[in-house]
Design a protein around this motif. Structure first.
Motif, mmCIF file in Angstrom:
data_model
loop_
_atom_site.group_PDB
_atom_site.id
_atom_site.type_symbol
_atom_site.label_atom_id
_atom_site.label_comp_id
_atom_site.label_asym_id
_atom_site.label_seq_id
_atom_site.Cartn_x
_atom_site.Cartn_y
_atom_site.Cartn_z
ATOM 1 N N PHE A 186 34.185 48.418 52.610
ATOM 2 C CA PHE A 186 34.633 49.582 53.206
ATOM 3 C C PHE A 186 34.657 49.560 54.716
ATOM 4 C CE2 PHE A 186 33.146 50.350 48.883
ATOM 5 C CZ PHE A 186 33.862 51.407 48.310
ATOM 6 N N LYS A 187 35.353 50.403 55.129
ATOM 7 C CA LYS A 187 35.479 50.446 56.725
ATOM 8 C C LYS A 187 35.898 52.076 56.904
ATOM 9 C CE LYS A 187 36.712 47.547 59.595
ATOM 10 N NZ LYS A 187 37.830 46.527 60.662
ATOM 11 N N ALA A 188 35.199 52.953 57.725
ATOM 12 C CA ALA A 188 35.362 54.462 58.044
ATOM 13 C C ALA A 188 35.392 54.520 59.384
ATOM 14 C CB ALA A 188 34.388 55.019 57.172
ATOM 15 N N GLY A 189 36.254 55.304 59.805
ATOM 16 C CA GLY A 189 36.244 55.853 61.205
ATOM 17 C C GLY A 189 36.067 57.224 61.133
ATOM 18 N N LEU A 190 34.982 57.641 62.107
ATOM 19 C CA LEU A 190 34.374 58.901 62.193
ATOM 20 C C LEU A 190 35.049 59.462 63.482
ATOM 21 C CD1 LEU A 190 30.744 58.735 60.924
ATOM 22 C CD2 LEU A 190 33.008 58.894 59.407
ATOM 23 N N ASP A 191 35.043 60.740 63.802
ATOM 24 C CA ASP A 191 35.349 61.384 65.179
ATOM 25 C C ASP A 191 34.147 61.866 65.913
ATOM 26 O OD1 ASP A 191 34.533 63.724 63.946
ATOM 27 O OD2 ASP A 191 36.505 64.609 63.615
ATOM 28 N N GLU A 192 34.197 62.437 66.964
ATOM 29 C CA GLU A 192 33.090 62.747 67.833
ATOM 30 C C GLU A 192 32.128 63.665 66.983
ATOM 31 O OE1 GLU A 192 36.366 65.161 68.724
ATOM 32 O OE2 GLU A 192 36.311 63.086 68.690
ATOM 33 N N ASN A 193 32.583 64.280 65.861
ATOM 34 C CA ASN A 193 31.883 65.535 65.163
ATOM 35 C C ASN A 193 31.322 64.769 64.010
ATOM 36 O OD1 ASN A 193 32.230 67.407 66.980
ATOM 37 N ND2 ASN A 193 34.415 67.674 66.201
ATOM 38 N N GLY A 194 31.426 63.491 63.885
ATOM 39 C CA GLY A 194 31.023 62.786 62.478
ATOM 40 C C GLY A 194 31.837 62.915 61.350
ATOM 41 N N LYS A 195 32.837 63.480 61.522
ATOM 42 C CA LYS A 195 33.997 63.597 60.200
ATOM 43 C C LYS A 195 34.890 62.575 60.103
ATOM 44 C CE LYS A 195 32.250 67.639 59.909
ATOM 45 N NZ LYS A 195 33.031 69.024 59.813
ATOM 46 N N PRO A 196 35.177 62.057 58.913
ATOM 47 C CA PRO A 196 35.959 60.997 58.642
ATOM 48 C C PRO A 196 37.518 61.210 59.183
ATOM 49 C CG PRO A 196 35.439 61.939 56.609
ATOM 50 C CD PRO A 196 34.477 62.606 57.547
ATOM 51 N N ILE A 197 38.140 60.281 59.975
ATOM 52 C CA ILE A 197 39.458 60.298 60.085
ATOM 53 C C ILE A 197 40.298 59.066 59.555
ATOM 54 C CG2 ILE A 197 39.217 61.752 62.194
ATOM 55 C CD1 ILE A 197 39.338 59.049 63.910
ATOM 56 N N ALA A 198 39.737 58.261 59.005
ATOM 57 C CA ALA A 198 40.200 57.037 58.354
ATOM 58 C C ALA A 198 39.005 56.420 57.469
ATOM 59 C CB ALA A 198 40.629 56.232 59.393
ATOM 60 N N LEU A 199 39.884 55.932 56.442
ATOM 61 C CA LEU A 199 39.027 55.261 55.375
ATOM 62 C C LEU A 199 39.862 53.910 54.727
ATOM 63 C CD1 LEU A 199 36.402 54.707 53.762
ATOM 64 C CD2 LEU A 199 37.347 56.122 52.075
ATOM 65 N N GLU A 200 39.166 52.782 54.916
ATOM 66 C CA GLU A 200 39.952 51.472 54.341
ATOM 67 C C GLU A 200 38.920 51.189 53.060
ATOM 68 O OE1 GLU A 200 42.526 49.931 57.823
ATOM 69 O OE2 GLU A 200 40.779 48.572 57.195
ATOM 70 N N ALA A 201 39.486 50.687 52.016
ATOM 71 C CA ALA A 201 38.755 50.222 50.974
ATOM 72 C C ALA A 201 39.530 49.023 50.298
ATOM 73 C CB ALA A 201 38.224 51.088 49.884
ATOM 74 N N ALA A 202 38.702 47.795 50.031
ATOM 75 C CA ALA A 202 39.252 46.616 49.424
ATOM 76 C C ALA A 202 38.471 46.305 48.209
ATOM 77 C CB ALA A 202 39.532 45.480 50.510
ATOM 78 N N ASN A 203 39.045 46.128 47.057
ATOM 79 C CA ASN A 203 38.165 45.600 45.864
ATOM 80 C C ASN A 203 38.724 44.126 45.543
ATOM 81 O OD1 ASN A 203 36.392 46.726 44.108
ATOM 82 N ND2 ASN A 203 38.065 46.971 42.332
ATOM 83 N N ILE A 204 37.594 43.364 45.533
ATOM 84 C CA ILE A 204 37.896 42.026 45.357
ATOM 85 C C ILE A 204 37.210 41.501 44.193
ATOM 86 C CG2 ILE A 204 37.192 39.805 46.842
ATOM 87 C CD1 ILE A 204 36.360 41.613 49.176
ATOM 88 N N GLY A 205 38.058 40.630 43.412
ATOM 89 C CA GLY A 205 37.814 40.178 42.202
ATOM 90 C C GLY A 205 38.854 40.193 41.191
ATOM 91 N N GLU A 206 38.821 40.138 40.045
ATOM 92 C CA GLU A 206 39.750 40.181 38.966
ATOM 93 C C GLU A 206 39.299 41.105 38.033
ATOM 94 O OE1 GLU A 206 42.008 37.468 35.819
ATOM 95 O OE2 GLU A 206 40.252 36.578 36.457
ATOM 96 N N GLY A 207 40.211 42.089 37.427
ATOM 97 C CA GLY A 207 40.151 43.123 36.279
ATOM 98 C C GLY A 207 40.574 42.531 35.162
ATOM 99 N N PRO A 208 40.055 43.126 33.923
ATOM 100 C CA PRO A 208 40.686 42.594 32.529
ATOM 101 C C PRO A 208 42.033 43.121 32.225
ATOM 102 C CG PRO A 208 39.163 44.782 32.711
ATOM 103 C CD PRO A 208 38.959 44.191 33.810
ATOM 104 N N GLY A 209 42.582 44.332 32.888
ATOM 105 C CA GLY A 209 43.756 44.874 32.728
ATOM 106 C C GLY A 209 44.909 43.478 33.130
ATOM 107 N N GLY A 210 44.534 42.972 34.260
ATOM 108 C CA GLY A 210 45.470 41.972 34.775
ATOM 109 C C GLY A 210 45.549 40.691 33.988
ATOM 110 N N ARG A 211 44.149 40.327 33.559
ATOM 111 C CA ARG A 211 44.184 38.918 32.726
ATOM 112 C C ARG A 211 44.756 39.186 31.340
ATOM 113 N NH1 ARG A 211 38.794 35.562 32.169
ATOM 114 N NH2 ARG A 211 39.312 35.193 34.400
#
Length: 734
Positions: free
Chosen positions: A457-482
């Protein structure tokens, strides 16, 4: 406490019954079939017994018993009771007068977009409308039969549970009396459904119809099945998937053991057939087997595989990314952020651990058919695969689907994870029915486990501590795809569920899928991707809130400002818990406690969870409060029970459950090395059901995902450090 606020999504009025087919009399019984979406009924002779190739149907017998063959399998989730409630509401039969059994395999039962599975919390919500129509159709036919028998206009008739009634003349006739005559009529294309205000069973806490048989030992599971002349078999698998038996050195000695019939090589295993399962097990475990590398395994297990190294490797992988969800421009927003917060989270492999270990009973019949009694969640899938294994046409495979002794996703079709191919081969070779049961040790070795995973995860906060951006990446393999395939260049939705589809509003948001094939045999597990992804996401949410000096509950409310359903649910769980307070604070018993909160949106249902914990060298979870909004409800008692069970399992995998691999083998081969939650550590569970009137969601799985982050978020308040890896038993607490 249950709050009923809005009407159900199915209103009273005229509905069309599509492809209604009346099947005629069966030994004097009314047999009604209603075509389900994507299914086409095949008519039988009027005197024939209801068979495999009909849609979900009712059978009203001369003794007034009502039989329903369910497209979905009962495994403790209460689906048989719910279906009896739904049909009974329109048919005018009390749920306790129903006999419900799993339907046999047949194309007509594949009602979920051409598939038939018991999973994904789909059973009730996907069949609700059709079952109501089915009950209404049967009631209409009985009214016509009653008019003919009593010599009065059908318009003057009504029903009461199990009877057609003519109030003017005080005459009535039982459904059983009318069943044969009712088979001579046809239901119209439009039928009136009962108004919600008139419901007697839908929406009520009707007792489970299977409780008595389960409590008295009458309920039959696959492990209980027996047929005349059968022998028993036990197996020992190769230590690594992909290995094959080359030879054994003590055949003569083992053949002399009590009750032994024969010894066999199987793909990836050896088997002994004997006069009892215990004798078969003792004999097969006495074999001194030499294993060699095979050629045919789709998913061979590397001999050097380590789960710890797998997690470490996943944390280093950054590409290629497939976009699963995107709003705005996170790259630009992060560059402009006053503060950037980054973290990675991980969760381990976990076993299914269902009470009933896998078994199979196979019998080849003189007419060339093959009968199988097997625990399964998808009869047609198993039928098709069994036909390939046996080398015969699928219509010669007869699948019996007994009650499941727990499942949690264990009884889907996974390569090398089910005993029925072994039972088929042994029965054909020996020439007798074979009952094969895997020991718990073999189950641990060949379970299709919940995959381990990592999320960054990577989140960007403004000067008031509120989120202005969020990136999330899931890494691995799930059963649905398999197991069901994934489109090239497209993110796997089931792998990302719980990270994508969150209700919080961000101006800039990016969710990615980084696929790294898993060497382990992986499968679906209760709540699937949600079982770890909501832990990742909701835990990082609190980490992000802390970095910005925001209260995590208040920040959630703020980001749900335009999502009234979810915001209301969050406020409800706070109210249920006596008001939000994060802590730390001192409880009445003197213990220092804290609370954590989490949101989840699994399978069409919205859930908010709060957990209260303390730490006394290890984590103690005292209370868990759950507010759940499945949209519309059938049985509040079943919902409450499912949430309580989900909290137990969620607490267990948060605190203690972890399957590790060393040298390509699971460290645990039974529960002695794989601890699960014990009764003394079970928290008190408080449930509030909110019926918002939205489309009906699932129940069996949604209560679980929010438990993990709610507990961990509470623990971190007391611990003073962010915990990003499960289970919590790995963390040393002062």
């Amino acid at each position: 406490m249950t709050i009923h606020e809005s009407p159900s999504q199915v209103s009273a009025g005229e509905v069309k019954v599509s492809r209604r087919t009346f099947l005629g009399a069966s030994a004097g019984a009314l047999v009604l079939s209603v075509g389900l979406p994507g299914a086409f009924a095949k008519l039988q002779a009027k005197t024939g017994e209801p068979g495999a190739n009909v849609a979900a149907f009712l059978e009203i017998k001369p003794n007034s018993q009502v039989l329903f063959r369910s497209p979905f399998i009962e495994g403790g989730q209460g689906v048989f009771t719910a279906m009896a409630q739904i049909i009974g509401e329109e048919l005018d039969v009390a749920p306790d007068q129903f006999i419900v059994e799993g339907a046999p395999a047949g194309q007509v039962y594949q009602i979920l977009n051409g598939m038939r599975v018991t999973g994904g919390s789909m059973s009730v919500r996907m069949s609700y409308d059709t079952l109501r129509k089915l009950g209404a159709s049967a009631r209409y036919l009985l009214l016509q039969a009653g008019a003919a028998k009593l010599g009065v206009p059908a318009e003057e008739l009504t029903t009461e549970p199990g009877f057609v009634v003519h109030k003017k003349s005080k005459q009535k006739a039982s459904y059983g009396e009318l069943a044969a005559t009712a088979s001579e009529f046809k239901a119209p294309s439009k039928l009136e459904l009962r108004a919600k205000d008139d419901f007697r069973w839908i929406g009520k806490s009707v007792p489970r119809i299977d409780v008595l048989d389960k409590s008295t030992g009458k309920a039959e599971f696959s492990i209980d099945t027996e047929v005349d002349g059968m022998l028993y078999a036990a197996v020992v698998h190769a230590p690594h998937l992909g290995k094959e038996p080359k030879s054994w050195s003590n055949e003569a000695e083992v053949k002399e053991m009590p009750g032994v019939d024969s010894i066999h090589k199987l793909p990836g295993a050896v088997a002994v057939v004997a006069t009892s399962w215990w004798r078969a097990r003792k004999a097969v475990e006495a074999l001194k087997v030499t294993w060699e590398t095979g050629k045919d395994s789709r998913f061979p297990m590397p001999e050097a595989f380590s789960s710890a190294e797998r997690i470490a490797h996943l944390k280093t992988v950054q590409e290629p990314k497939l976009t699963g969800e995107k709003t705005g421009n996170t790259t630009k927003a992060l560059a402009q952020a006053a503060q950037v917060v980054e973290a990675s989270y991980d969760a381990p492999y976990v076993v299914h651990g269902q009470l009933e270990p896998p078994s199979a009973l196979a019998r080849w019949n003189d007419d060339g058919t093959l009968e199988l009694w097997i625990p399964n969640q998808a009869p047609e899938m198993f039928q098709a695969h069994a036909a390939q294994v046996a080398g015969i046409e699928a219509d010669k495979i007869i699948i019996h689907s007994p009650l499941l002794g727990g499942f949690f996703g264990r009884h889907f079709l996974y390569d090398a994870a089910s005993p029925y191919p072994q039972a088929i081969a042994l029965s054909k070779t020996v020439g007798k029915p074979i009952k094969l049961l895997w020991s718990r040790e073999e189950e641990f070795l060949r379970d299709a486990v919940r995959p381990a995973g990592v999320a960054t995860f990577k989140a960007g906060l403004d000067e008031n501590g509120k989120p202005i951006a969020l990136e999330a990446a899931n890494i691995g393999e799930g059963p649905g795809g398999r197991w069901f395939g994934r489109k090239e260049g497209k993110a796997d939705d089931s792998f990302l569920e719980g990270i994508r589809g969150k209700s919080y509003e961000y101006k800039n948001h990016l969710v990615s899928d980084i696929r790294v094939l898993d060497p382990a045999l992986i499968g679906f597990w209760r709540s699937v991707g949600h079982s770890m992804n909501d832990f990742f996401y909701e835990s990082f949410f609190d980490e992000m809130a802390d970095a910005g000096k925001q209260d995590p509950y208040e920040l959630r409310l703020e980001l749900l400002a335009n999502k009234p359903r979810q915001k209301h649910l969050l406020e409800q769980v706070a109210d249920l818990s006596g008001g939000w307070k994060r802590g730390p604070y001192t409880a009445k018993d003197g213990s220092k406690r804290a609370r954590g909160v989490a949101m989840a949106s699994p399978f069409g249902t919205e859930v908010a969870t709060i957990a209260e914990v303390s730490i006394d060298k290890e984590v103690v979870v005292h209370d868990v409060w759950v507010a759940i909004d499945p949209g519309s409800i059938v049985n509040p008692a079943v919902i409450k029970a499912q949430v309580e069970g989900a909290v137990a399992l969620g607490t267990s995998i948060t605190l203690v459950e972890e399957l590790t691999y060393e040298n390509g083998q699971p460290h645990a081969r039974n529960f002695d090395r794989y601890p699960i939650l014990n009764r003394s550590k079970m928290p008190k569970v408080h449930v509030r059901i909110i019926e918002s009137g939205e489309a009906m969601g699932g129940i069996g799985e949604p209560g679980l995902p929010g438990v993990l982050p709610a507990i961990v978020n509470a623990v971190c308040v007391l611990h003073g450090q962010r915990i990003r890896s499960l289970p919590l038993s790995k963390t040393q607490f002062a």
